[in-house]
Design a protein around this motif. Structure first.
Motif, short mmCIF file in Angstrom:
data_model
loop_
_atom_site.label_atom_id
_atom_site.label_comp_id
_atom_site.label_asym_id
_atom_site.label_seq_id
_atom_site.Cartn_x
_atom_site.Cartn_y
_atom_site.Cartn_z
N PHE A 86 7.95 19.53 -56.52
CA PHE A 86 8.26 19.55 -57.94
C PHE A 86 7.52 20.69 -58.64
O PHE A 86 8.08 21.38 -59.49
CB PHE A 86 7.89 18.20 -58.57
CG PHE A 86 8.38 18.01 -59.98
CD1 PHE A 86 9.72 18.13 -60.29
CD2 PHE A 86 7.49 17.70 -60.99
CE1 PHE A 86 10.17 17.94 -61.58
CE2 PHE A 86 7.92 17.52 -62.29
CZ PHE A 86 9.27 17.63 -62.60
N LEU A 87 6.26 20.93 -58.26
CA LEU A 87 5.47 21.98 -58.90
C LEU A 87 6.10 23.36 -58.72
O LEU A 87 6.10 24.16 -59.65
CB LEU A 87 4.04 21.99 -58.33
CG LEU A 87 3.13 23.08 -58.89
CD1 LEU A 87 2.92 22.91 -60.40
CD2 LEU A 87 1.78 23.08 -58.16
N ALA A 88 6.63 23.64 -57.53
CA ALA A 88 7.23 24.95 -57.29
C ALA A 88 8.38 25.21 -58.26
O ALA A 88 8.49 26.30 -58.84
CB ALA A 88 7.72 25.04 -55.84
N SER A 89 9.20 24.20 -58.48
CA SER A 89 10.32 24.36 -59.42
C SER A 89 9.83 24.42 -60.86
O SER A 89 10.36 25.19 -61.67
CB SER A 89 11.31 23.21 -59.25
OG SER A 89 11.91 23.25 -57.97
N VAL A 90 8.82 23.61 -61.18
CA VAL A 90 8.29 23.61 -62.54
C VAL A 90 7.69 24.98 -62.88
O VAL A 90 7.89 25.51 -63.98
CB VAL A 90 7.24 22.50 -62.70
CG1 VAL A 90 6.43 22.69 -64.00
CG2 VAL A 90 7.92 21.13 -62.71
N GLU A 91 6.97 25.57 -61.94
CA GLU A 91 6.36 26.87 -62.21
C GLU A 91 7.43 27.94 -62.44
O GLU A 91 7.28 28.80 -63.31
CB GLU A 91 5.44 27.26 -61.05
CG GLU A 91 4.14 26.46 -61.02
CD GLU A 91 3.26 26.81 -59.85
OE1 GLU A 91 3.81 27.28 -58.80
OE2 GLU A 91 2.03 26.60 -59.93
#
Length: 317
Positions: A86-91
């Motif tokens: 999720f973090l990769a997409s959020v960033e």
């Protein structure tokens, strides 16, 4: 150990995507902050929000998604595999939002901002370059996105927010738009050099009632003006060719394929003669239009003021 959230309300597969975005968007920056520090207290300090607010936001985010994003270890946290994904997409999403914010701020900058400006094809060779050259004397770093099109298409782009201003003809009178008349062009009857009227300097439009006309396509302002002038002269023009650009029509006239009502050319065209039209007011008015109620950025406001200051002197003499 990660919490088990067996009682979480999960979003239905049929939930609207927009609803999901509205749920998640306010929490994404907070999630990235916590993930980056792996410490809720430190993240709250850096984000300048109360720790309790941040903790509740993360719990709600996990509940909305229906997955565990963090494993809790006292005051510290670590990302679960789902959290890392999720973090990769959020960033990426936050970087795109930041890029978009930078872009719109840059476009609105008074010194280096951008103006989306539309104009008629017939004004592209001489009129618009001259206007931009004069405007940039005092605003040398303002940027322009230029669109050439026919009148109705530009008005649609105005309504869609794709243009800030446009030069068009006839001057529109339509709901939701503001328009100001700036200048007018005399229209000439353009005939082949060997035409029966070519030795004349002036002509009444009714004298061309039996001629074949070449015109712009329906929807173009000049086509509407041509039809109206011919109707006022007592006839309906017989149209053999319809085009999208005035100089192409001049070429058709030079080839002997008809006559045309056109504004003056940028440079003289061999093979044709341009006759003044008498007995009626054969002109096309040029105006500037913009969307009613739309706030202007500083560069748009400056260029609008410049155009309005050119009333009566917009076009070459």
């Amino acid at each position: 150990m990660a919490h088990e959230h067996s009682s979480r309300p999960r979003l239905s597969p049929s939930s609207d995507t927009e609803d999901m975005v509205m749920l998640l968007a306010p929490r994404l920056a907070h999630f990235a902050g916590v993930a980056g520090t792996e410490h809720v207290t430190r993240a709250a300090r850096e984000l300048q929000v109360p720790q309790s607010t941040l903790s509740r936001a993360m719990v709600r985010l996990e509940q909305d998604l229906g997955v565990d994003l963090f494993a809790r270890h006292g005051r510290t946290v670590s990302l679960t595999p789902a959290g890392r994904t999720f973090l990769a997409s959020v960033e990426r999403a936050l970087a795109e939002i930041e890029r978009a914010a930078d872009e719109v701020r840059a476009d609105a900058d008074a010194t280096t901002g951008k103006v989306a400006f539309g104009f008629l094809h017939t004004m592209g060779a001489e009129t618009v370059p001259g206007l931009l050259q004069a405007f940039r004397v005092d605003h040398p770093r303002v940027r322009f996105s230029l669109v050439q099109n026919y009148g109705e298409a530009m008005l649609e782009k105005l309504r869609a927010g794709e243009l800030d201003l446009c030069l068009t003809s006839p001057v529109p009178d339509a709901p939701g738009l503001v328009a100001r008349r700036l200048d007018e062009q005399k229209l000439r009857l353009v005939v082949p050099a060997d035409h029966r009227l070519a030795a004349r300097r002036r002509v009444r439009l009714a004298e061309a009632s039996d001629e074949t006309f070449v015109t712009l396509e329906p929807g173009y302002g000049l086509r509407r003006i041509t039809d109206d002038l011919c109707r006022a002269a007592g006839f309906r023009p017989r149209v053999a060719f319809e085009g999208e650009e005035a100089e192409t029509l001049r070429g058709l006239v030079a080839a002997g394929l008809g006559v045309a009502l056109l504004p003056p050319p940028t440079v003289p065209r061999p093979g044709v003669v341009e006759l003044a039209v008498t007995g009626q007011r054969a002109v096309r008015e040029i105006g500037v239009a913009w969307l009613e109620g739309r706030p202007d950025t500083p560069p748009v406001a400056a260029f609008k003021k410049f155009l309005l200051s050119r009333r009566g002197s917009l076009l070459p003499a």
